[in-house]
Motif scaffolding. Structure first.
Motif, PDB file in Angstrom:
ATOM      1  N   LEU A  45       0.844  -1.192   0.000  1.00  0.00           N
ATOM      2  CA  LEU A  45       0.000   0.000   0.000  1.00  0.00           C
ATOM      3  C   LEU A  45       0.880   1.243   0.000  1.00  0.00           C
ATOM      4  O   LEU A  45       1.706   1.412   0.904  1.00  0.00           O
ATOM      5  CB  LEU A  45      -0.902   0.025   1.238  1.00  0.00           C
ATOM      6  N   ARG A  48      -1.083   7.053  -0.640  1.00  0.00           N
ATOM      7  CA  ARG A  48      -2.444   7.403  -1.052  1.00  0.00           C
ATOM      8  C   ARG A  48      -3.409   6.251  -0.785  1.00  0.00           C
ATOM      9  O   ARG A  48      -4.553   6.463  -0.397  1.00  0.00           O
ATOM     10  CB  ARG A  48      -2.455   7.779  -2.538  1.00  0.00           C
ATOM     11  N   MET A  49      -2.960   5.032  -1.014  1.00  0.00           N
ATOM     12  CA  MET A  49      -3.807   3.869  -0.741  1.00  0.00           C
ATOM     13  C   MET A  49      -4.121   3.750   0.740  1.00  0.00           C
ATOM     14  O   MET A  49      -5.257   3.469   1.127  1.00  0.00           O
ATOM     15  CB  MET A  49      -3.132   2.584  -1.244  1.00  0.00           C
ATOM     16  N   CYS A  50      -3.123   3.982   1.589  1.00  0.00           N
ATOM     17  CA  CYS A  50      -3.339   3.926   3.033  1.00  0.00           C
ATOM     18  C   CYS A  50      -4.381   4.952   3.456  1.00  0.00           C
ATOM     19  O   CYS A  50      -5.278   4.657   4.256  1.00  0.00           O
ATOM     20  CB  CYS A  50      -2.035   4.167   3.781  1.00  0.00           C
ATOM     21  N   LEU A 126     -10.510   0.094  -4.604  1.00  0.00           N
ATOM     22  CA  LEU A 126      -9.157  -0.426  -4.399  1.00  0.00           C
ATOM     23  C   LEU A 126      -9.226  -1.909  -4.083  1.00  0.00           C
ATOM     24  O   LEU A 126      -9.924  -2.313  -3.150  1.00  0.00           O
ATOM     25  CB  LEU A 126      -8.472   0.315  -3.250  1.00  0.00           C
ATOM     26  N   ILE A 128      -7.291  -5.222  -2.714  1.00  0.00           N
ATOM     27  CA  ILE A 128      -6.153  -5.665  -1.915  1.00  0.00           C
ATOM     28  C   ILE A 128      -6.223  -7.184  -1.829  1.00  0.00           C
ATOM     29  O   ILE A 128      -7.197  -7.731  -1.311  1.00  0.00           O
ATOM     30  CB  ILE A 128      -6.160  -5.056  -0.499  1.00  0.00           C
ATOM     31  N   ALA A 173      -2.040  -4.733  -4.697  1.00  0.00           N
ATOM     32  CA  ALA A 173      -2.945  -3.615  -4.431  1.00  0.00           C
ATOM     33  C   ALA A 173      -3.072  -2.821  -5.718  1.00  0.00           C
ATOM     34  O   ALA A 173      -2.060  -2.445  -6.320  1.00  0.00           O
ATOM     35  CB  ALA A 173      -2.412  -2.736  -3.304  1.00  0.00           C
ATOM     36  N   TYR A 174      -4.313  -2.595  -6.139  1.00  0.00           N
ATOM     37  CA  TYR A 174      -4.503  -1.870  -7.402  1.00  0.00           C
ATOM     38  C   TYR A 174      -5.897  -1.273  -7.487  1.00  0.00           C
ATOM     39  O   TYR A 174      -6.842  -1.715  -6.836  1.00  0.00           O
ATOM     40  CB  TYR A 174      -4.243  -2.781  -8.605  1.00  0.00           C
ATOM     41  N   ILE A 175      -6.020  -0.265  -8.306  1.00  0.00           N
ATOM     42  CA  ILE A 175      -7.253   0.490  -8.460  1.00  0.00           C
ATOM     43  C   ILE A 175      -8.328  -0.339  -9.154  1.00  0.00           C
ATOM     44  O   ILE A 175      -8.031  -1.233  -9.948  1.00  0.00           O
ATOM     45  CB  ILE A 175      -6.976   1.786  -9.269  1.00  0.00           C
TER      46      ILE A 175
END
Length: 224
Positions: A45, A48-50, A126, A128, A173-175
């Motif tokens: 992560l 921005r993901m966090c 998102l 995960i 982890a990806y959009i």
């Protein structure tokens, strides 16, 4: 890796399954897949993901047992109870439910877990994915203490302790593409966290109570 040609067949440790790569070749989507892998997929992560995960109140969780039979479940209240231990690890509690423990039972046989967080107000999602395990309360307490954190029992489930926790070691982890996520706004309502009230939990909304089941040999007034 903009401007760099990548041969999916030769690149080592590229994300995705053999099935993905086979179908990419079959349908000619290798270039698009390569672009996505190299620009959007991480094995941790980022900042921005966090921040995104910390703001989400719900998530969908996919697991499967040792035979590959799948289950997808829903969890709410994540904003108050999911903890990011590091960019590679998150934990979140599992509270009292219907007693089936489908997700945890699957993890006990097969550690692979997929999660998706969707913010319907910004239409961003998102994914995960990673390797999960079931963690006892005392272990989770120690992990949180190391971070200077503790679970606020007043926030969820009538102050009850979790039954246990899930720990997820992050591998991907990806959009999630936002173009088809519906735009919605939350409506304030009272939520009776941790209730055992059958009606508040949904009751028999699908009228399944009296339906026939193959594992029940004798039943009265069961619908076909």
């Amino acid at each position: 890796m903009e401007g760099v040609e990548v041969d999916i067949d030769k690149q080592k440790n590229i994300p995705g399954s053999d099935g993905e790569h086979k179908l990419q070749r079959m349908y000619g989507t290798q270039r698009r897949a390569e672009n996505f892998y190299n620009k959007q997929v991480l094995n941790y992560l980022n900042e921005r993901m966090c921040g995104f995960v910390n703001e989400q109140d719900m998530a969908f969780i996919a697991t499967s047992d040792k035979k590959g039979e799948c289950d997808c479940s829903f969890r709410a209240g994540m904003k108050n109870s999911l903890y990011i231990l590091s960019k590679k690890r998150i934990i979140f509690p599992e509270y009292r439910g219907n007693g089936v423990m489908a997700s945890a039972g699957n993890v006990a046989e097969n550690p692979h877990m997929g999660m998706i967080f969707i913010d319907f107000s910004s239409t961003i999602g998102l994914h995960i994915n990673g390797s999960a395990s079931v963690v006892a309360n005392d272990v989770a307490d120690n992990l949180l203490a190391e971070m200077g954190e503790s679970l606020d029992l007043s926030l969820l489930a009538k102050g009850r302790r979790p039954e246990f926790w899930f720990s997820l070691d992050i591998e991907e982890a990806y959009i999630h593409c936002s173009k088809h996520i519906p735009l919605m706004r939350p409506i304030d309502r009272d939520i009776d966290w941790g209730t055992d009230d059958v009606v508040k939990k949904g009751g028999d909304a699908f009228e399944a109570k009296n339906c026939a089941r193959p594992w029940v040999k004798e039943a009265v007034n069961m619908k076909p």
